[in-house]
Design a protein around this motif. Structure first.
Motif, mmCIF file in Angstrom:
data_model
loop_
_atom_site.group_PDB
_atom_site.id
_atom_site.type_symbol
_atom_site.label_atom_id
_atom_site.label_comp_id
_atom_site.label_asym_id
_atom_site.label_seq_id
_atom_site.Cartn_x
_atom_site.Cartn_y
_atom_site.Cartn_z
ATOM 1 N N PHE B 342 1.026 -1.144 -0.039
ATOM 2 C CA PHE B 342 0.043 -0.073 0.006
ATOM 3 C C PHE B 342 0.793 1.329 0.015
ATOM 4 C CE2 PHE B 342 -1.984 3.618 2.603
ATOM 5 C CZ PHE B 342 -3.134 3.599 1.774
ATOM 6 N N ASP B 343 0.572 2.254 -0.726
ATOM 7 C CA ASP B 343 1.515 3.360 -0.888
ATOM 8 C C ASP B 343 0.989 4.394 0.242
ATOM 9 O OD1 ASP B 343 2.934 5.716 -1.644
ATOM 10 O OD2 ASP B 343 1.736 5.999 -3.427
ATOM 11 N N ALA B 344 1.947 4.402 1.292
ATOM 12 C CA ALA B 344 1.673 5.015 2.557
ATOM 13 C C ALA B 344 1.348 6.615 2.164
ATOM 14 C CB ALA B 344 2.592 4.775 3.413
ATOM 15 N N HIS B 345 2.012 7.240 1.024
ATOM 16 C CA HIS B 345 1.737 8.611 0.706
ATOM 17 C C HIS B 345 0.150 9.175 1.004
ATOM 18 C CE1 HIS B 345 5.717 8.155 -1.119
ATOM 19 N NE2 HIS B 345 5.940 9.180 -0.538
ATOM 20 N N ARG B 346 -0.471 8.075 0.610
ATOM 21 C CA ARG B 346 -1.931 8.176 0.285
ATOM 22 C C ARG B 346 -2.582 8.808 1.747
ATOM 23 N NH1 ARG B 346 -4.333 3.063 -2.220
ATOM 24 N NH2 ARG B 346 -6.345 4.276 -2.183
ATOM 25 N N ILE B 347 -1.940 8.290 2.683
ATOM 26 C CA ILE B 347 -2.415 8.901 4.003
ATOM 27 C C ILE B 347 -1.710 9.982 4.533
ATOM 28 C CG2 ILE B 347 -3.467 8.137 6.264
ATOM 29 C CD1 ILE B 347 -3.516 5.276 5.447
ATOM 30 N N THR B 348 -1.894 11.136 4.226
ATOM 31 C CA THR B 348 -1.274 12.391 4.124
ATOM 32 C C THR B 348 -0.859 12.516 5.601
ATOM 33 O OG1 THR B 348 -3.144 13.717 3.911
ATOM 34 C CG2 THR B 348 -1.654 13.403 1.866
ATOM 35 N N GLN B 349 -2.058 12.433 6.626
ATOM 36 C CA GLN B 349 -1.924 12.733 7.987
ATOM 37 C C GLN B 349 -0.695 12.032 8.667
ATOM 38 O OE1 GLN B 349 -4.306 11.501 6.548
ATOM 39 N NE2 GLN B 349 -5.775 10.396 7.821
ATOM 40 N N TYR B 350 -0.422 10.771 7.979
ATOM 41 C CA TYR B 350 0.743 9.982 8.739
ATOM 42 C C TYR B 350 2.421 10.542 8.238
ATOM 43 C CZ TYR B 350 -2.796 6.511 10.418
ATOM 44 O OH TYR B 350 -3.806 6.017 11.057
ATOM 45 N N PHE B 458 1.369 -1.549 24.280
ATOM 46 C CA PHE B 458 0.151 -1.658 23.380
ATOM 47 C C PHE B 458 -0.625 -0.834 23.555
ATOM 48 C CE2 PHE B 458 2.478 -5.647 22.939
ATOM 49 C CZ PHE B 458 2.368 -6.021 21.475
ATOM 50 N N ILE B 459 -1.107 0.144 22.620
ATOM 51 C CA ILE B 459 -2.278 0.990 22.568
ATOM 52 C C ILE B 459 -3.339 0.799 21.665
ATOM 53 C CG2 ILE B 459 -2.509 3.446 22.635
ATOM 54 C CD1 ILE B 459 0.103 4.106 23.676
ATOM 55 N N ARG B 460 -4.600 0.682 22.277
ATOM 56 C CA ARG B 460 -5.683 0.224 21.373
ATOM 57 C C ARG B 460 -6.262 1.342 20.762
ATOM 58 N NH1 ARG B 460 -11.061 -1.068 21.075
ATOM 59 N NH2 ARG B 460 -11.353 -2.874 19.712
ATOM 60 N N GLY B 461 -5.979 1.763 19.480
ATOM 61 C CA GLY B 461 -6.402 2.945 18.957
ATOM 62 C C GLY B 461 -5.980 3.279 17.650
ATOM 63 N N LYS B 462 -6.807 3.619 16.655
ATOM 64 C CA LYS B 462 -6.403 4.052 15.524
ATOM 65 C C LYS B 462 -5.725 5.565 15.113
ATOM 66 C CE LYS B 462 -7.900 3.690 10.432
ATOM 67 N NZ LYS B 462 -6.574 3.261 10.153
ATOM 68 N N VAL B 463 -4.471 5.554 14.846
ATOM 69 C CA VAL B 463 -3.605 6.638 14.991
ATOM 70 C C VAL B 463 -4.363 7.539 14.154
ATOM 71 C CG1 VAL B 463 -1.608 7.809 14.130
ATOM 72 C CG2 VAL B 463 -1.414 5.642 15.588
ATOM 73 N N ALA B 464 -4.548 8.897 14.681
ATOM 74 C CA ALA B 464 -5.277 10.126 13.892
ATOM 75 C C ALA B 464 -4.118 10.827 13.212
ATOM 76 C CB ALA B 464 -5.906 10.911 14.852
ATOM 77 N N GLU B 465 -3.186 11.099 13.594
ATOM 78 C CA GLU B 465 -2.058 11.775 12.834
ATOM 79 C C GLU B 465 -0.694 11.578 13.428
ATOM 80 O OE1 GLU B 465 -2.306 15.950 13.876
ATOM 81 O OE2 GLU B 465 -1.653 16.783 12.002
ATOM 82 N N ILE B 466 0.285 11.841 12.373
ATOM 83 C CA ILE B 466 1.675 11.921 12.949
ATOM 84 C C ILE B 466 2.250 13.376 12.615
ATOM 85 C CG2 ILE B 466 4.066 10.921 12.996
ATOM 86 C CD1 ILE B 466 2.678 8.234 12.222
ATOM 87 N N LEU B 479 8.371 13.255 16.751
ATOM 88 C CA LEU B 479 7.358 13.066 16.262
ATOM 89 C C LEU B 479 6.319 12.856 17.027
ATOM 90 C CD1 LEU B 479 8.595 10.586 13.358
ATOM 91 C CD2 LEU B 479 7.990 12.850 13.119
ATOM 92 N N ILE B 480 5.056 13.183 16.973
ATOM 93 C CA ILE B 480 4.099 13.083 17.784
ATOM 94 C C ILE B 480 3.141 12.286 17.414
ATOM 95 C CG2 ILE B 480 2.450 14.313 19.414
ATOM 96 C CD1 ILE B 480 5.181 16.532 18.299
ATOM 97 N N ILE B 481 2.868 11.225 17.912
ATOM 98 C CA ILE B 481 1.498 10.164 17.444
ATOM 99 C C ILE B 481 0.255 10.830 18.408
ATOM 100 C CG2 ILE B 481 0.955 7.941 17.158
ATOM 101 C CD1 ILE B 481 3.494 7.112 16.702
ATOM 102 N N GLN B 482 -0.645 11.207 17.447
ATOM 103 C CA GLN B 482 -1.832 11.486 18.138
ATOM 104 C C GLN B 482 -3.012 10.319 18.201
ATOM 105 O OE1 GLN B 482 -3.100 15.071 19.367
ATOM 106 N NE2 GLN B 482 -4.800 13.548 20.026
ATOM 107 N N VAL B 483 -3.412 9.699 19.179
ATOM 108 C CA VAL B 483 -4.046 8.614 19.195
ATOM 109 C C VAL B 483 -5.044 8.580 20.239
ATOM 110 C CG1 VAL B 483 -2.619 7.318 20.606
ATOM 111 C CG2 VAL B 483 -4.308 6.256 18.892
ATOM 112 N N GLU B 484 -6.341 7.959 20.157
ATOM 113 C CA GLU B 484 -7.011 7.819 21.192
ATOM 114 C C GLU B 484 -6.843 6.431 21.740
ATOM 115 O OE1 GLU B 484 -11.450 8.041 20.489
ATOM 116 O OE2 GLU B 484 -11.910 7.359 22.698
ATOM 117 N N ASP B 485 -6.559 6.298 22.966
ATOM 118 C CA ASP B 485 -6.627 5.058 23.568
ATOM 119 C C ASP B 485 -7.794 4.698 23.887
ATOM 120 O OD1 ASP B 485 -6.430 2.527 25.223
ATOM 121 O OD2 ASP B 485 -4.617 3.508 26.100
ATOM 122 N N THR B 486 -8.588 3.635 23.032
ATOM 123 C CA THR B 486 -9.772 3.321 23.330
ATOM 124 C C THR B 486 -10.205 2.150 24.308
ATOM 125 O OG1 THR B 486 -9.745 1.542 21.776
ATOM 126 C CG2 THR B 486 -10.173 3.424 20.841
#
Lengths: 158, 669
Positions: B342-350, B458-466, B479-486
């Motif tokens: 998968f081309d990771a460029h496509r998810i620009t917020q990462y 292990f943090i359960r949550g989908k990363v919103a932004e890097i 680098l700051i990884i923004q995520v909700e720990d669900t």
């Protein structure tokens, strides 16, 4: 036969032709995935949409079908290289002939569906059934339909 | 009709699959009563027609009732046509005198109105009965099967398949697009869950392929065209010009040492390292011959240099070499063309491609590989700083309706492997950001537990932004990884030095063209479709074409090896029989009726119709005819007939399908 003609909606009878490789498998796929669609279409399997002899379509109309569905692989995806293009040409021709016979050309539909497109197959059948329901039963000899002026101007792809 | 057929109708309940919607008892009684005039002498319904008891029921009736035709109303002919044809054969009836009509996939499974579904089942059966009367007894066509096999794709699945076939004593052509076989597996450092060195287990197999007397290895090559059918395919393969005379090259390596031009290697090194303009992708490459990259070679650009030629001790460099087209005969084909990342460029917020220390999984594989650009040192893009905190983001481009809905199957285990390697080599703290942990194979769950014990977070949550936008002093330069720990419901900002994106697997960019070339189809996602998802996972709907490995869907190395071996086993079974039985669906021309108009000649895509100038009639060559029936439909004289799908069969089926409605129509009129 006039039990309750007003309360019971008209249920068209549609004969559908499918090819063995794409559209029949799309129907299988719709089944395997338990997608629901209207029960008005009865399918006939051919090896290829190119096998569709126009006689089959006219026979279906003559035999009492209200509409006919012709389906096959997408252009370019034909299992037999390009025979669905021949079906496409015949489809255009048949529409003209139907108009000349006094049958609404909208009673004939062409649908491309790949083996993966069960959902599209089901959706298109539903919309076709509605379309035919709106046209009403095919009372061929009594139809008041007139040939549209541009019937023979319809483009026939090469 | 001269002699009336004796027809038996068998309606399957399929447990409740059919009987739950269609009133099978009513349909059976209706068939016995109303289709009597058509020749139905018996109509039965039974719980499972495909069971041995169901089949015996048919066979008993053929003998006792003297049935001459059989109609089975059950599932799709693509599932059980062969079953019921064989049952009839066992009962002494020609198998082609049986018709299977589908009242499951086309009726009970797709309709909810029970009355309408029951009526439709009656119509379908009546169509089948009308059709079966015109069936003819036929024999399958037997054609010899060529013992050679073409394997397309030299990754682990293709390698396994080629070796199985070659070890069994049969010739194999292995075609690979890249200069070396090995595929993605050759790029990896370690394999989960055992942490074997990938190269250590792969390269011996590659060497075996390269030296096997039964394997013709064609690297830097691609399939151009496929003609023919099962048992007898003719394949045109383009062998691209390597600019190396293979028979003279010893693989000594002087040429790539002397080559003055370095380019970034975007294929094997995933952009992490450089290679020369004349190169082998990696030291253990098979075959050992290098290839000149003509786009980047100074000689092809400026017309001077030729350093490689000057130093080559065996004069194996040939700048004038041209592509070669090889035509090979094979009986079967295995497609093992793998996946694209998968081309990771496509998810620009990462931030991949924008933020230096965001890596893809393949980049990290190269980074951690002892033979990679850093010699296995896990360092940041500056080439020297060891990360202290590493974040691994799962499900990048997978399990996400914006990109791919499916699970890529390998990313959880691969991320766990990365976490282990980072901790082992750098002592860094590792965070895994996951949606669910999926470890469903032998030793996988245990590996997960091992990582838990090793102290991976292990943090359960989908990363919103890097991002690199620091809000706090501790975030500066990180680098700051923004995520909700669900699990706790908290929004987290996790500062890390390095972020690794576990990008998912996607079908090859040209999967659709490949599928078309080989006459098979892709699913909506783009993976090639197997004949049956559970019971026939390596065959396709086209006889003689098999699929193995990730081309069929995302899978790990063990599963790819299994499929490669399975496809080979299927083919070996066919080759051992020496001939293959083909459906006798063929067109034939009645010479007396043929007017010699030649309309059919140009319609046939397989050039199966010959025209006899002397007799002024056309003739179908049954060996080339594929049975599409286009000529049958087009013949103005009605001189062409097609077995299994004849005009009589189809016209009668139309009548049969409409049989129910005839009285109604008359009543209206």
């Amino acid at each position: 036969m006039s039990d309750t003609p007003e309360t019971k909606p008209f249920e068209p009878i549609i004969i559908g032709f499918t090819c063995n490789w794409c559209s029949y498998r799309a129907a299988d796929m719709a089944g395997t995935a338990r997608m629901k669609y209207a029960p008005n279409v009865r399918l006939i399997r051919l090896m290829c949409s190119g096998r569709l002899d126009p006689t089959f379509v006219f026979k279906a109309f003559a035999g009492g079908a209200d509409a006919v569905l012709v389906s096959g692989c997408h252009p370019g995806d034909c299992h037999y290289i390009n025979q669905n293009y021949k079906a496409m040409r015949r489809f255009q021709l048949m529409k003209r002939v139907l108009a000349q016979l006094g049958i609404e050309p909208d009673r004939l539909k062409l649908l491309w569906a790949s083996a993966a497109e069960g959902a599209i197959f089901a959706r298109e059948i539903n919309s076709f059934v509605e379309q035919v329901r709106a046209l009403g039963p095919l009372n061929w000899n009594k139809t008041s339909f007139t040939i549209p002026a541009d019937a023979d101007k319809e483009e026939v792809p090469a | 009709m001269e002699k009336k057929e004796r027809i038996g109708v068998y309606i399957c309940h399929c447990g409740t699959n059919i009987a739950g919607v269609v009133n099978v008892g009513e349909v059976s009684a209706w068939s016995a009563e109303n289709l009597k005039d058509q020749g139905v002498v018996i109509a039965r319904d039974y719980k499972f027609m495909c069971s041995s008891l169901g089949q015996e029921l048919i066979q008993k009736d053929i003998k006792e009732q003297g049935l001459t035709r059989v109609v089975v109303a059950a599932c799709s002919p693509h599932l059980h046509e062969a079953t019921f044809r064989n049952a009839c054969k066992g009962g002494g009836l020609n198998p082609y005198l049986c018709e299977l009509v589908s009242i499951r996939e086309q009726d009970s499974w797709v309709h909810t109105d029970k009355a309408a579904a029951t009526e439709k089942a009656k119509a379908i059966i009546s169509g089948g009965v009308a059709r079966v009367i015109h069936h003819e007894p036929l024999e399958p066509l037997h054609v010899p099967i060529h013992p050679a096999t073409l394997v397309v794709g030299g990754g682990i699945a293709g390698i396994q398949a080629a070796l199985e076939l070659a070890d069994a004593g049969f010739p194999v052509y292995l075609v690979e697009r890249e200069p070396s076989i090995g595929g993605h597996m050759a790029q990896f450092d370690k394999t989960f869950p055992t942490l074997d060195c990938s190269a250590c287990i792969l390269t011996p197999k590659m060497v075996q392929v390269g030296s096997h007397p039964n394997i013709t290895l064609l690297t830097y090559s691609e399939v151009e065209k496929v003609d023919g059918y099962v048992g007898n395919f003719t394949v045109a393969i383009r062998k691209r010009a390597r600019s190396i005379i293979e028979k003279d090259c010893t693989g000594c390596g002087i040429c790539w040492e002397k080559c003055p031009w370095k380019v970034v290697d975007n294929v094997f090194e995933a952009g992490m390292g450089k290679r020369k303009a004349i190169y082998v992708p990696f030291p253990q490459a098979v075959p050992k011959y290098p290839v000149i990259d003509r786009v980047n070679c100074t000689y092809y650009i400026k017309g001077t240099c030729k350093a490689c030629e000057k130093f080559c001790p065996t004069n194996a460099i040939d700048f004038t070499q041209e592509d070669e087209i090889l035509n090979v005969q094979v009986g079967n084909i295995i497609l093992a063309t793998g996946y694209d990342l998968f081309d990771a460029h496509r998810i620009t917020q990462y931030g991949f491609g924008r933020l230096a220390n965001v890596y893809t999984n393949l980049e990290f594989e190269r980074l951690s590989n002892a033979a990679g650009p850093t010699g296995g040192n896990i360092v940041l893009r500056d080439g020297k700083t060891t990360p202290k905190v590493v974040g691994i983001v799962h499900c990048v481009g997978s399990r996400d309706k914006n990109y791919n809905e499916y699970c890529s199957a390998i990313c959880c285990m691969q991320s766990l492997k990365f976490a282990h390697l980072v901790q082992e080599r750098t002592g860094a703290e590792v965070y895994n950001f996951y949606i669910d942990i999926r470890t469903p194979a032998k030793g996988y769950e245990e590996f997960y537990h091992r990582l838990l014990d090793e102290g991976t977070h292990f943090i359960r949550g989908k990363v919103a932004e890097i991002s690199d936008a620091a809000r706090l002093p501790a975030e500066e330069g990180k680098l700051i990884i923004q995520v909700e720990d669900t699990l706790t419901g908290n929004q987290l900002r996790v500062p890390v030095d390095m972020a690794i994106l576990s990008a998912g697997l996607e079908p090859r960019r040209d999967a659709k063209e490949v599928a078309k070339k080989f006459g098979i189809s892709c699913s909506a996602d783009g993976w090639l479709i197997e004949r049956h998802p559970k019971l026939d996972p390596v065959a396709t709907v086209t006889e003689g074409i098999y699929i193995a490995g990730c081309v069929q869907g995302p899978k790990d190395i063990p599963a790819s090896v299994v499929q490669g071996a399975a496809a080979a086993a299927r083919i070996l079974g066919k080759i051992q029989q020496k001939e293959v039985a083909l459906e006798p669906v063929r067109a034939s021309i009645n010479a007396d009726q043929c007017s010699g108009c030649r309309i059919c000649n140009n319609l046939c895509p397989f050039n199966a119709i010959l025209f006899h100038e002397d007799k002024m009639v056309s003739e179908v060559n049954p060996a080339l005819c594929q049975g599409c029936g286009t000529c049958v439909a087009a013949c103005p004289a009605g001189a062409i007939s097609g077995t299994v799908f004849s005009n009589e069969q189809i016209l009668s089926q139309i009548e049969g399908l409409l049989f129910l409605n005839i009285p109604k129509k008359e009543a209206v009129a």
